[in-house]
Design an enzyme around this catalytic site. Structure first.
Site, PDB file in Angstrom:
ATOM      1  CB  THR A  44      -5.103  -8.418  -8.287  1.00  0.00           C
ATOM      2  OG1 THR A  44      -3.769  -8.239  -8.749  1.00  0.00           O
ATOM      3  CG2 THR A  44      -6.078  -7.852  -9.308  1.00  0.00           C
ATOM      4  CG  ASP A  45      -0.846  -7.116  -3.778  1.00  0.00           C
ATOM      5  OD1 ASP A  45      -1.837  -6.363  -3.626  1.00  0.00           O
ATOM      6  OD2 ASP A  45       0.310  -6.800  -3.414  1.00  0.00           O
ATOM      7  CB  ALA A 102       8.105   6.943  -8.539  1.00  0.00           C
ATOM      8  N   GLY A 103       5.932   4.563  -7.070  1.00  0.00           N
ATOM      9  CA  GLY A 103       5.155   3.367  -7.401  1.00  0.00           C
ATOM     10  C   GLY A 103       5.969   2.263  -8.039  1.00  0.00           C
ATOM     11  CB  SER A 120       8.631  -1.845  -5.398  1.00  0.00           C
ATOM     12  OG  SER A 120       7.326  -2.223  -5.532  1.00  0.00           O
ATOM     13  CB  SER A 121      11.969   3.042  -3.782  1.00  0.00           C
ATOM     14  OG  SER A 121      10.930   3.670  -3.057  1.00  0.00           O
ATOM     15  CB  SER A 122       9.727   0.777   0.617  1.00  0.00           C
ATOM     16  OG  SER A 122       8.562   0.806  -0.108  1.00  0.00           O
ATOM     17  CG  ASP A 147       5.277  -3.549  -3.767  1.00  0.00           C
ATOM     18  OD1 ASP A 147       4.632  -3.812  -4.797  1.00  0.00           O
ATOM     19  OD2 ASP A 147       4.979  -2.624  -2.994  1.00  0.00           O
TER      20      ASP A 147
END
Ligand code: GLA
Length: 409
Positions: free
Chosen positions: A50-51, A137-138, A140-142, A186
């Protein structure tokens, strides 16, 4: 290597983790770090995709986070070492180019180049990086890496960004330097997270509202262990389909489309654009509804909203993989489950369950076994707490901050 480091007990004990990072810093760069920064990963509780449609997302910054121990340099060079990947990078602040392939160091370089191009005074540094956010893995590690690094440059440079501006600049780095056209979810979660509550993010005006989750409900993340990558074409394709839908409906973003408008004009929309639009319009409304249901502790409403979200993700937005379906079955059959659904972009990665707090251990044990026997893959399961957004923290073995962290983990 990566999994071994992430799964190691020391990584979840704040003092032990700091000692390891300081030892790594000493080994790579000699001496001691002068400052420490951290930024959290996130799990979205409702609001898939949605973002970038300017809708609502209910998000939780989580206790799994990225830490950076850093020390200034006077020669305008940046040297970083990732403990998770056992890999390093080095570049000059006045000459930053992307490196080939989708390498992690492009996130580092992208943040430095973007802040510099904003006219912010950057100082070179040595930095050791460690993350407990599982990669790809979804969760938001980045964004956690970007936001922690921006916080390091901010502290070394002696200037301050609002969390909102920091998030937007980190998103710009990812969009323009790394080339991943992610939305704002994120980085906003990682910069604006608040201990103790979820955030209802309005992606049109970028305002956030704190949402307290009623007592007795825990958020449990279930990792399918099947990796997902945003640079794959599916994410960009969903975005393009939504843009086509908005244009056909005559609105600037799907946020402005109503269920009635969609019903009246559905026949004019090509498939699968019509299905994508139907999902987004309903999903954004569900994010607002789940905020109310979680605050009120309305468990039947939580169950219904999560079920509708997953059904839509599967049939309408088509972001579910076989591993996600197997995980959904495992979560829904587990004791204490209140509701369960996809998380992040989908296409594998982590999913999320809302669980009766007293049943968390039984839930975990059941999902471990059921998912493993269905897929032959051992899942990772993390009960998570809401965590504060990106910040500088006291990294010495001095006390106060560690006590807070240890009691949170
Ligand atoms: C990824 C993107 C976010 C968002 C989610 C899906 O995490 O980075 O901007 O679009 O997918 O909700």
């Amino acid at each position: 290597m990566l999994r071994a480091l992430q799964g190691a007990d020391w990584a979840l004990d704040a003092r032990a983790r700091a000692r390891r990072i300081a030892a790594c810093f000493h080994e790579r760069f000699a001496g001691e770090p002068e400052l420490w920064a951290r930024a959290p990963g996130r799990v979205d509780l409702m609001g898939s995709h949605t973002d970038y449609n300017r809708g609502f997302v209910l998000t939780l910054a989580i206790g799994r986070d990225t830490w950076i121990a850093a020390r200034r340099r006077d020669d305008r060079s940046v040297r970083v070492h990732s403990m998770n990947l056992d890999d390093g990078d080095q570049f000059l602040l006045d000459d930053i180019a992307p490196v080939g392939g989708s390498r992690w160091c492009n996130y580092v370089r992208g943040v430095a180049a973007t802040l510099r191009d904003e006219g912010l005074a950057l100082t070179g540094c040595d930095a050791a990086i460690h993350s407990t956010v599982p990669l790809e893995a979804g969760l938001s590690s980045s964004a956690a890496l970007e936001c922690a690094l921006a916080t390091v440059f901010e502290a070394l440079g002696g200037w301050r960004l609002t969390p909102e501006r920091k998030a937007l600049l980190c998103q710009k780095a990812e969009n323009q330097f790394v080339g991943v056209k992610c939305g704002i979810l994120d980085q906003y979660s990682s910069c604006l997270g608040r201990a103790g509550c979820a955030l209802l993010l309005d992606c049109r005006d970028l305002s956030t509202r704190a949402v307290w989750i009623a007592g007795g409900i825990r958020v449990v993340v279930c990792n399918t262990m099947s990796p997902r990558r945003l640079s794959g074409g599916e994410y960009a394709q969903r975005r393009a389909e939504c843009e086509r839908g908005a244009a056909a409906l005559g609105v600037s973003a799907l946020r402005d489309a109503t269920p009635e408008m969609l019903a009246a004009r559905r026949g004019e929309l090509p498939e699968p654009v019509a299905r994508r639009c139907e999902f987004i319009v309903a999903e954004s409304a569900r994010a607002e509804s789940l905020a109310l249901a979680l605050a009120a502790g309305d468990r039947p409403a939580v169950a219904r909203l999560c079920a509708e979200s997953f059904a839509g993700a599967r049939a309408l937005y088509e972001i579910c993989s076989p591993a996600m379906v197997a995980m959904m079955d495992a979560m829904l059959a587990a004791p204490g489950v209140i509701g369960a659904r996809q998380a992040g972009a989908g296409f594998g990665g982590c999913m999320v369950a809302l669980v009766d707090a007293a049943s968390t251990d039984a839930f975990r044990a059941h999902v471990q076994e059921a998912y493993r026997s269905a897929t032959d893959v051992a899942p990772e399961i993390y009960a998570v707490e809401a965590a504060p957004g990106a910040e500088v923290f006291e990294g010495g073995a001095k006390g106060g901050w560690w006590a807070r962290q240890d009691s949170n983990l």
